[in-house]
Design an enzyme around this catalytic site. Sequence first.
Site, PDB file in Angstrom:
ATOM      1  N   GLY A  52       0.843  -1.194   0.000  1.00 50.50           N
ATOM      2  CA  GLY A  52       0.000   0.000   0.000  1.00 50.50           C
ATOM      3  C   GLY A  52       0.875   1.239   0.000  1.00 50.50           C
ATOM      4  O   GLY A  52       1.948   1.289  -0.623  1.00 50.50           O
ATOM      5  N   GLU A 107       1.910  -4.381  23.739  1.00 53.69           N
ATOM      6  CA  GLU A 107       2.838  -3.248  23.812  1.00 53.69           C
ATOM      7  C   GLU A 107       2.631  -2.472  25.100  1.00 53.69           C
ATOM      8  O   GLU A 107       1.509  -2.045  25.367  1.00 53.69           O
ATOM      9  CB  GLU A 107       2.634  -2.337  22.601  1.00 53.69           C
ATOM     10  CG  GLU A 107       2.985  -3.046  21.289  1.00 53.69           C
ATOM     11  CD  GLU A 107       2.892  -2.145  20.054  1.00 53.69           C
ATOM     12  OE1 GLU A 107       2.599  -0.948  20.199  1.00 53.69           O
ATOM     13  OE2 GLU A 107       3.134  -2.649  18.957  1.00 53.69           O
ATOM     14  N   HIS A 120       7.831   0.596  19.046  1.00 54.05           N
ATOM     15  CA  HIS A 120       6.803   1.193  18.175  1.00 54.05           C
ATOM     16  C   HIS A 120       7.127   2.675  17.931  1.00 54.05           C
ATOM     17  O   HIS A 120       6.246   3.537  18.042  1.00 54.05           O
ATOM     18  CB  HIS A 120       5.402   1.036  18.782  1.00 54.05           C
ATOM     19  CG  HIS A 120       4.309   1.135  17.748  1.00 54.05           C
ATOM     20  ND1 HIS A 120       3.100   0.518  17.854  1.00 54.05           N
ATOM     21  CD2 HIS A 120       4.255   1.810  16.558  1.00 54.05           C
ATOM     22  CE1 HIS A 120       2.343   0.794  16.803  1.00 54.05           C
ATOM     23  NE2 HIS A 120       3.029   1.585  16.004  1.00 54.05           N
ATOM     24  N   ALA A 121       8.399   2.921  17.650  1.00 54.45           N
ATOM     25  CA  ALA A 121       8.817   4.313  17.466  1.00 54.45           C
ATOM     26  C   ALA A 121       9.987   4.410  16.496  1.00 54.45           C
ATOM     27  O   ALA A 121      10.639   5.448  16.437  1.00 54.45           O
ATOM     28  CB  ALA A 121       9.226   4.907  18.820  1.00 54.45           C
ATOM     29  N   ARG A 174       1.711  -4.115  12.286  1.00 52.13           N
ATOM     30  CA  ARG A 174       1.046  -4.207  13.589  1.00 52.13           C
ATOM     31  C   ARG A 174       1.416  -5.555  14.194  1.00 52.13           C
ATOM     32  O   ARG A 174       1.475  -6.573  13.490  1.00 52.13           O
ATOM     33  CB  ARG A 174      -0.483  -4.106  13.436  1.00 52.13           C
ATOM     34  CG  ARG A 174      -0.987  -2.682  13.191  1.00 52.13           C
ATOM     35  CD  ARG A 174      -0.831  -1.780  14.430  1.00 52.13           C
ATOM     36  NE  ARG A 174      -1.324  -0.425  14.239  1.00 52.13           N
ATOM     37  CZ  ARG A 174      -0.573   0.617  13.883  1.00 52.13           C
ATOM     38  NH1 ARG A 174       0.722   0.462  13.654  1.00 52.13           N
ATOM     39  NH2 ARG A 174      -1.106   1.818  13.772  1.00 52.13           N
TER      40      ARG A 174
HETATM   41  N1  NAD Z   1       5.340   1.170  12.999  1.00 52.54           N
HETATM   42  C1  NAD Z   1       4.677   2.309  12.911  1.00 52.54           C
HETATM   43  O1  NAD Z   1       4.883   3.263  13.680  1.00 52.54           O
HETATM   44  C2  NAD Z   1       3.660   2.485  11.832  1.00 52.54           C
HETATM   45  C3  NAD Z   1       3.382   3.777  11.361  1.00 52.54           C
HETATM   46  C4  NAD Z   1       2.458   3.883  10.323  1.00 52.54           C
HETATM   47  C5  NAD Z   1       1.841   2.778   9.789  1.00 52.54           C
HETATM   48  N2  NAD Z   1       2.110   1.533  10.319  1.00 52.54           N
HETATM   49  C6  NAD Z   1       1.461   0.348   9.788  1.00 52.54           C
HETATM   50  O2  NAD Z   1       2.029   0.043   8.527  1.00 52.54           O
HETATM   51  C7  NAD Z   1       1.083  -0.658   7.749  1.00 52.54           C
HETATM   52  C8  NAD Z   1       1.028  -0.061   6.364  1.00 52.54           C
HETATM   53  O3  NAD Z   1       0.563   1.275   6.411  1.00 52.54           O
HETATM   54  P1  NAD Z   1       0.079   1.972   5.061  1.00 52.54           P
HETATM   55  O4  NAD Z   1      -0.017   3.432   5.338  1.00 52.54           O
HETATM   56  O5  NAD Z   1       0.902   1.501   3.917  1.00 52.54           O
HETATM   57  O6  NAD Z   1      -1.400   1.369   4.924  1.00 52.54           O
HETATM   58  P2  NAD Z   1      -2.201   1.092   3.598  1.00 52.54           P
HETATM   59  O7  NAD Z   1      -3.608   0.917   4.012  1.00 52.54           O
HETATM   60  O8  NAD Z   1      -1.899   2.089   2.539  1.00 52.54           O
HETATM   61  O9  NAD Z   1      -1.603  -0.294   3.089  1.00 52.54           O
HETATM   62  C9  NAD Z   1      -1.928  -1.511   3.697  1.00 52.54           C
HETATM   63  C10 NAD Z   1      -1.937  -2.559   2.614  1.00 52.54           C
HETATM   64  O10 NAD Z   1      -2.274  -3.820   3.214  1.00 52.54           O
HETATM   65  C11 NAD Z   1      -2.956  -4.537   2.222  1.00 52.54           C
HETATM   66  N3  NAD Z   1      -3.665  -5.689   2.747  1.00 52.54           N
HETATM   67  C12 NAD Z   1      -4.929  -5.744   3.249  1.00 52.54           C
HETATM   68  N4  NAD Z   1      -5.235  -7.019   3.546  1.00 52.54           N
HETATM   69  C13 NAD Z   1      -4.152  -7.769   3.227  1.00 52.54           C
HETATM   70  C14 NAD Z   1      -3.875  -9.150   3.301  1.00 52.54           C
HETATM   71  N5  NAD Z   1      -4.793 -10.013   3.739  1.00 52.54           N
HETATM   72  N6  NAD Z   1      -2.652  -9.557   2.932  1.00 52.54           N
HETATM   73  C15 NAD Z   1      -1.730  -8.692   2.456  1.00 52.54           C
HETATM   74  N7  NAD Z   1      -1.946  -7.378   2.340  1.00 52.54           N
HETATM   75  C16 NAD Z   1      -3.145  -6.916   2.718  1.00 52.54           C
HETATM   76  C17 NAD Z   1      -3.893  -3.500   1.613  1.00 52.54           C
HETATM   77  O11 NAD Z   1      -4.358  -3.927   0.334  1.00 52.54           O
HETATM   78  C18 NAD Z   1      -2.974  -2.297   1.526  1.00 52.54           C
HETATM   79  O12 NAD Z   1      -2.353  -2.208   0.251  1.00 52.54           O
HETATM   80  C19 NAD Z   1      -0.227  -0.614   8.525  1.00 52.54           C
HETATM   81  O13 NAD Z   1      -0.374  -1.811   9.256  1.00 52.54           O
HETATM   82  C20 NAD Z   1      -0.005   0.507   9.502  1.00 52.54           C
HETATM   83  O14 NAD Z   1      -0.795   0.318  10.654  1.00 52.54           O
HETATM   84  C21 NAD Z   1       3.011   1.384  11.328  1.00 52.54           C
END
Ligand code: NAD
Length: 351
Positions: free
Chosen positions: A163, A274, A293-294, A245
């Site tokens: 994504g 967490e 987570h940072a 996550r």
């Molecule tokens: N570590 C952190 O501090 C932090 C910060 C921001 C985002 N995140 C996490 O990073 C991840 C990605 O964020 P993003 O902005 O790219 O989100 P996004 O919604 O743009 O992308 C997520 C992708 O996951 C895909 N997806 C959904 N179901 C799926 C499945 N069954 N198998 C494989 N892929 C699947 C979706 O099609 C989408 O393309 C999210 O889980 C978000 O919570 C973590």
Amino acid sequence: MPADLFRVALTRDFLDRAGRVGFGDIGLAALDAADGLAYEFLEDDHSELPAGSLAGFGAAIVLAPRVSRTSLQGADDLLVVARFGVGYDNVDVGACSEAGVVVTITPDGVRRPVALSALTLVLALAHRLPEKDRLVRTGRWSAKLDYMGEGLAGRTLGLVGWGNVGQELTRLAQPFGVRQVAFDPFADASAAARAGVELVDLDGLLSAADFVVLMCALTPETHHLIDAARLSRMKSGAYLVNVARGPVVDQRALTTALGSRAIAGAALDVFEQEPPAEDDPLLELDNVILSPHAICWTDELALGNGQSAIAAVLDVAAGRRPKYPVNPAAFGHPRFESHLNRAARRIDEVR
Ligand SMILES: NC(=O)c1ccc[n+]([C@@H]2O[C@H](COP(=O)([O-])OP(=O)(O)OC[C@H]3O[C@@H](n4cnc5c(N)ncnc54)[C@H](O)[C@@H]3O)[C@@H](O)[C@H]2O)c1
């Protein structure tokens, strides 16, 4: 106070103990510069915003506190809840939609910093950074030949989830000459082909990748997507990186796989619980890099998220639809529509 002043609340947890914004510059200058708008930090730090706390505010910029149905009680002027980040599990979106409150997120703010974080973890594992740090500290300098790293060229990067962040990682990783495969049931095949990414099934990805990077959304389908069976499909020399996550991985199964060296190592920014319990056996392992987570917390993230959340608030204040709504259905709510119409009329009068 002028009757039509658009008041913006920021949750108290943006402030550190000294009362300064803990993240540094989050772009508040844009709020300072806006006409007809005033902002303030909520007086108390709550894990859930209590009823009445948002009374009189047109917008709330929210970090961690829960925005529940109760939080919306008395929030009769509220039009937008702008989440600082892309996760919104702390916001009752259904209750917001019913009340005509738009919830927004900041994908443009997290895109680069989170993709860079994943790359940082991939490189730290490939170069065996933690082990080399320990060699120096423990007087084992000459053991360095036992800790050869891996160059990325010709290796395979497997992206689970392609994504916002996954696609940015693809762009960032291109110069390293790494082969990229991705598993994402919703990915746009032509965009993937243009980006040079091969879309594969999950088992194919796990058996091919030298680095498996989790960047998918947490959904009922992705809960424990990486379990014992899936871990056993990974190459014994492969690494797992999770910046998505925690519950996407069965952490107990991962701990077993790492402990038995069924896979080479892992790097985790997110956990099932967490923070993890002090006696979590994961914390004892030397082939896993851990971050609270940072890993993406940088000045770039803070400013990007802040500017994005503030842009959403300024859009709504000016009668425009914000760019990144989670519940666009709220645009059609009579409260929200009548605000947009009122704001548009005000702008016409000023012209
Ligand atoms: N570590 C952190 O501090 C932090 C910060 C921001 C985002 N995140 C996490 O990073 C991840 C990605 O964020 P993003 O902005 O790219 O989100 P996004 O919604 O743009 O992308 C997520 C992708 O996951 C895909 N997806 C959904 N179901 C799926 C499945 N069954 N198998 C494989 N892929 C699947 C979706 O099609 C989408 O393309 C999210 O889980 C978000 O919570 C973590």
